[in-house]
Design an enzyme around this catalytic site. Structure first.
Site, PDB file in Angstrom:
ATOM      1  N   HIS A 114       0.834  -1.181  -0.105  1.00 41.65           N
ATOM      2  CA  HIS A 114      -0.077   0.008   0.061  1.00 41.65           C
ATOM      3  C   HIS A 114       0.860   1.310  -0.049  1.00 41.65           C
ATOM      4  CE1 HIS A 114      -4.040   1.899   0.533  1.00 41.65           C
ATOM      5  NE2 HIS A 114      -3.332   2.816   0.994  1.00 41.65           N
ATOM      6  N   ALA A 115       0.781   2.130  -1.056  1.00 47.61           N
ATOM      7  CA  ALA A 115       1.550   3.386  -1.104  1.00 47.61           C
ATOM      8  C   ALA A 115       1.350   4.240   0.012  1.00 47.61           C
ATOM      9  CB  ALA A 115       1.163   3.931  -2.398  1.00 47.61           C
ATOM     10  N   HIS A 129      -0.081  11.890  -5.915  1.00 49.93           N
ATOM     11  CA  HIS A 129      -0.700  12.143  -4.739  1.00 49.93           C
ATOM     12  C   HIS A 129       0.324  11.831  -3.667  1.00 49.93           C
ATOM     13  CE1 HIS A 129      -3.751  11.343  -1.742  1.00 49.93           C
ATOM     14  NE2 HIS A 129      -3.109  10.427  -1.139  1.00 49.93           N
ATOM     15  N   GLU A 130       1.152  10.982  -3.568  1.00 47.88           N
ATOM     16  CA  GLU A 130       2.268  10.818  -2.657  1.00 47.88           C
ATOM     17  C   GLU A 130       3.278  11.721  -2.538  1.00 47.88           C
ATOM     18  OE1 GLU A 130       1.637   8.285  -0.387  1.00 47.88           O
ATOM     19  OE2 GLU A 130      -0.048   7.413  -1.080  1.00 47.88           O
ATOM     20  N   HIS A 136       2.471  14.566  -0.298  1.00 51.34           N
ATOM     21  CA  HIS A 136       2.716  14.671   0.957  1.00 51.34           C
ATOM     22  C   HIS A 136       4.097  14.980   1.213  1.00 51.34           C
ATOM     23  CE1 HIS A 136      -0.773  12.485   2.117  1.00 51.34           C
ATOM     24  NE2 HIS A 136      -0.662  11.452   1.412  1.00 51.34           N
ATOM     25  N   GLU A 158      -3.816  14.977   2.275  1.00 52.16           N
ATOM     26  CA  GLU A 158      -4.275  14.102   1.370  1.00 52.16           C
ATOM     27  C   GLU A 158      -4.521  14.654  -0.040  1.00 52.16           C
ATOM     28  OE1 GLU A 158      -3.866  10.918   1.649  1.00 52.16           O
ATOM     29  OE2 GLU A 158      -3.703  10.909   3.908  1.00 52.16           O
ATOM     30  N   HIS A 182      -7.006   0.310   5.187  1.00 55.17           N
ATOM     31  CA  HIS A 182      -7.001   1.197   6.242  1.00 55.17           C
ATOM     32  C   HIS A 182      -7.869   0.475   7.626  1.00 55.17           C
ATOM     33  CE1 HIS A 182      -6.059   3.513   2.571  1.00 55.17           C
ATOM     34  NE2 HIS A 182      -5.679   4.396   3.189  1.00 55.17           N
ATOM     35  N   TYR A 226     -10.038  11.367   3.379  1.00 56.11           N
ATOM     36  CA  TYR A 226     -10.164  11.414   2.111  1.00 56.11           C
ATOM     37  C   TYR A 226     -11.404  11.958   1.361  1.00 56.11           C
ATOM     38  CZ  TYR A 226      -6.198   8.005   2.469  1.00 56.11           C
ATOM     39  OH  TYR A 226      -5.018   7.497   2.821  1.00 56.11           O
TER      40      TYR A 226
END
Ligand SMILES: *[C@@H]1O[C@H](CO)[C@@H](O)[C@H](O)[C@H]1NC(C)=O
Ligand SMILES: *[C@@H]1O[C@H](CO)[C@@H](O)[C@H](O)[C@H]1NC(C)=O
Ligand SMILES: *[C@@H]1O[C@H](CO)[C@@H](O)[C@H](O)[C@H]1NC(C)=O
Ligand SMILES: *[C@@H]1O[C@H](CO)[C@@H](O)[C@H](O)[C@H]1NC(C)=O
Length: 626
Positions: free
Chosen positions: A346-347, A376-377, A380, A404, A506, A516
């Site tokens: 999971h990323a 997306h990552e 962060h 997020e 999750h 999210y």
């Protein structure tokens, strides 16, 4: 030593600044508190750095020895955290005049997990670690060759859901994945909930849902939950139009297993959890005869590699004046799935509280979905880098939804036809309205289903934590909410022998999910503000609508984003929102405006097809008991 020097210096400066203070006792306490806070931040930072490294070691090499090391450290650390917290609570910090200092104390005033005994901490970490491992190492058998039983979630199961259109195969994979995880963690989950509830009580909350919502501090529980409900009501009509349109298409393809007016069977939507329907976008695009724009195919055609995807994402961030990835990032990140050990695929994006070490862990493939995930990552990582010099308690998102939303905000520009064309991922004319709508449809299929899904996941957990959903109703209530909010039904009857929530990362990993939902609403609000600053937004000009805007290389938009991110959590989140958007509240109007052309088209199409919008009750049952 350095810290002491710094504290002394601060003391001197502080005396000059606060001569006009009225209460000399509080004034003196505040001076001491400032020195204390410096030491507290340094010690806490060091602990978090060590813990994060051990967590990384486990996440990237799932052995018992690694779990034991991280668990032991967390338990030892909790003793130190508690001692420090007791010191924190000795200060009369609510009376402090310096808002920055006061806010740091406020954030430290939540003890959290450390309220548990050392043994209980060990149990909590062990349960979460074990559940995550079961999830991350589960295997299922192949549909056509049942003797081959080594299919894993990433990449195999994800890819079958994305690419297969064989209903029997999809059903097999859907059911097998749930069988491989849920029942194995169901009882562990009950123990986990018990420990979390205990943590909440020790922190003076009624139950763990209140504890989790502390991250959205400024609003009491009711109003945050209330806000989410209001936002959902605003976007629901758009979701229902998409739902009705897709159900109609699926019924044409699969026949009567898709009911005309009921919920959609959950295994047919191109995704293991039906949280994104992007993999069906090409099947059901509004203008099927328009030139094909399959981003996954184009990525391959353009010889994109995993590294090139990361470099492309970095280029976007730096083009608007945000920091580039540091050398350590390229050295220490994991971009592809290793074959010599089990890892959590999971990323995720990591920081280590030392100002220089930032990493991503991801089992990346060259697909459109992963192209989005990389942005997306990396969003962060940008956030981490921009708030790294703030005092420790402020090094987090203004609220978890902000964190997020950053990468997704950038993705909204990346996925504009204008930008895709720059990347050679879109090879048609930009003034073709059919292609524009197809593109918007693809984005809608990606983003809109996540709204009810993300709301549903935490509605379920809030109910479980507060005791409203009892253990013997875990799975049936999950499906009740799936039906009510997402309009989905299981492909086969379910029972309480199953534990379908456990098949979503999750849940076993204990990661809150409503963030999210917040992030989707916010990213469109941010996008509208950024496009306005970039001079690319005018709701009355058909060439300057939100879904056409691309802020690439625009420094004005980038500066605004940078300012917001640099605040971290130093201010209550409505203020961070205000610096970027001029609004203090979350607002779905930007999202609705962005998708307006799609909504108009869907409404017309559903009317033409005489399609029922909404859904009647499912005939698929969920039985209590096993
Ligand atoms: C994984 O961790 C174990 C210790 O539990 C260690 O012996 C092994 O070398 C690690 N593997 C890799 C590839 O780092
Ligand atoms: C799965 O197992 C089969 C036979 O047992 C083997 O041929 C195949 O290479 C394996 N696949 C993977 C991804 O390990
Ligand atoms: C991709 O690689 C192939 C084979 O090496 C080459 O023929 C082709 O020109 C490359 N395409 C691009 C867009 O670079
Ligand atoms: C958690 O605590 C609350 C308040 O004491 C209680 O009502 C609820 O049943 C507990 N939940 C669980 C799952 O034990």
């Amino acid at each position: 030593m350095l810290n002491m020097l710094r504290s002394l210096l601060l003391l001197v400066v502080f005396c000059f600044l606060t001569c006009s203070c009225s209460d000399p006792e509080i004034e003196e306490e505040e001076i001491n508190a400032r020195a204390f806070m410096d030491i507290l931040n340094a010690e806490t930072g060091e602990d978090i750095n060590l813990l994060s490294n051990l967590e990384w070691d486990y996440a990237t090499n799932l052995t018992d020895a690694n779990l034991k090391r991280k668990t032991q450290f967390a338990a030892d650390m909790s003793v130190r955290v508690k001692v420090r917290w007791e010191e924190v609570m000795k200060y009369n910090w609510k009376a402090f005049s310096d808002p920055t200092l006061k806010r740091q104390f406020m954030l430290y005033s939540l003890l959290g997990d450390a309220a548990l005994s050392k043994d209980e901490i060990v149990s909590l970490h062990r349960i979460i670690g074990d559940m995550s491992k079961i999830y991350s190492t589960a295997k299922i058998c192949d549909y056509s060759d049942k003797t081959q039983c080594n299919l894993s979630l990433e990449p195999d199961i994800v890819e079958i859901h994305a690419n297969s259109r064989d209903e029997a195969e999809l059903k097999h994979v859907w059911v097998s994945w749930r069988d491989a995880v849920g029942p194995h963690i169901r009882n562990m989950y009950r123990d986990y909930v018990h420990l979390l509830n205990k943590t909440a009580h020790l922190n003076h909350f009624k139950s763990a849902d209140e504890l989790w919502l502390f991250e959205y501090e400024e609003f009491n529980m009711k109003s945050l939950k209330g806000q989410i409900r209001t936002l959902w009501e605003q976007v629901k009509p758009l979701y229902q139009q998409l739902h009705a349109y897709v159900r109609h298409g699926l019924r044409k393809r699969y026949g009567s297993i898709v009911s005309e007016n009921g919920p959609i069977p959950a295994h047919l939507l191109g995704n293991v959890w039906s949280q994104s329907w992007a993999n069906l976008a090409d099947d059901f695009k509004p203008f099927p005869n328009a030139a094909e724009q399959d981003i996954t195919k184009n990525l391959k055609k353009q010889n994109y590699t995993v590294e090139k995807i990361f470099r492309t994402a970095e280029d976007f961030f730096t083009s608007i004046g945000l920091p580039k990835m540091v050398d350590l990032f390229w050295k220490k990140s994991i971009f592809t799935k290793p074959s010599d050990r089990n890892i959590i695929c999971h990323a995720s994006a990591w920081e280590f509280q030392d100002g220089e070490d930032f990493r991503i862990k991801m089992c990346t493939k060259v697909t459109e979905e992963n192209f989005n995930t990389v942005h997306h990552e990396m969003g962060h990582i940008e956030y981490y880098m921009l708030f790294k010099d703030l005092p420790l308690p402020f090094r987090r998102g203004a609220n978890p939804g902000f964190h997020e939303a950053v990468g997704d905000l950038v993705s909204l520009s990346v996925k504009s036809p204008k930008h895709l064309k720059k990347l050679n991922l879109f090879d048609a004319r930009l003034d073709d309205p059919e292609l524009m709508l197809n593109n918007l449809f693809e984005i809608g299929m990606t983003k809109l289903p996540l709204l009810p899904f993300s709301y549903m996941v935490d509605q379920w957990r809030w109910g479980v934590f507060s005791g409203k959903i009892p253990f013997d109703d875990y799975n049936c209530k999950w499906w009740e909410l799936r039906q009510e909010l997402q309009g989905l039904e299981p492909p086969v009857p379910r029972s309480e022998a199953d534990f379908d929530p456990g098949s979503k990362y999750h849940i076993p990993s204990s990661t809150p999910y409503v963030r999210y939902f917040v992030a989707i609403i916010l990213q469109f609000q941010f996008h509208r503000a950024a496009c306005e600053k970039a001079g690319q937004y005018d709701r009355n000009n058909p060439h300057k609508l939100l879904h056409l805007c691309d802020i690439y290389q625009n420094k004005a938009a980038g500066t605004a984003i940078r300012q917001m991110l640099s605040l971290g959590a130093s201010k209550p989140w409505p203020e961070a929102l205000y610096t970027m958007t001029g609004q203090h509240v979350m607002d779905a109007s930007a999202l609705l405006e962005y998708f307006r052309p799609l909504q108009t088209w869907l409404e017309k199409k559903n009317r033409e097809n005489n399609v029922h919008v909404g859904w009647e009750k499912s005939t698929k049952t969920c039985t209590k008991g096993k």
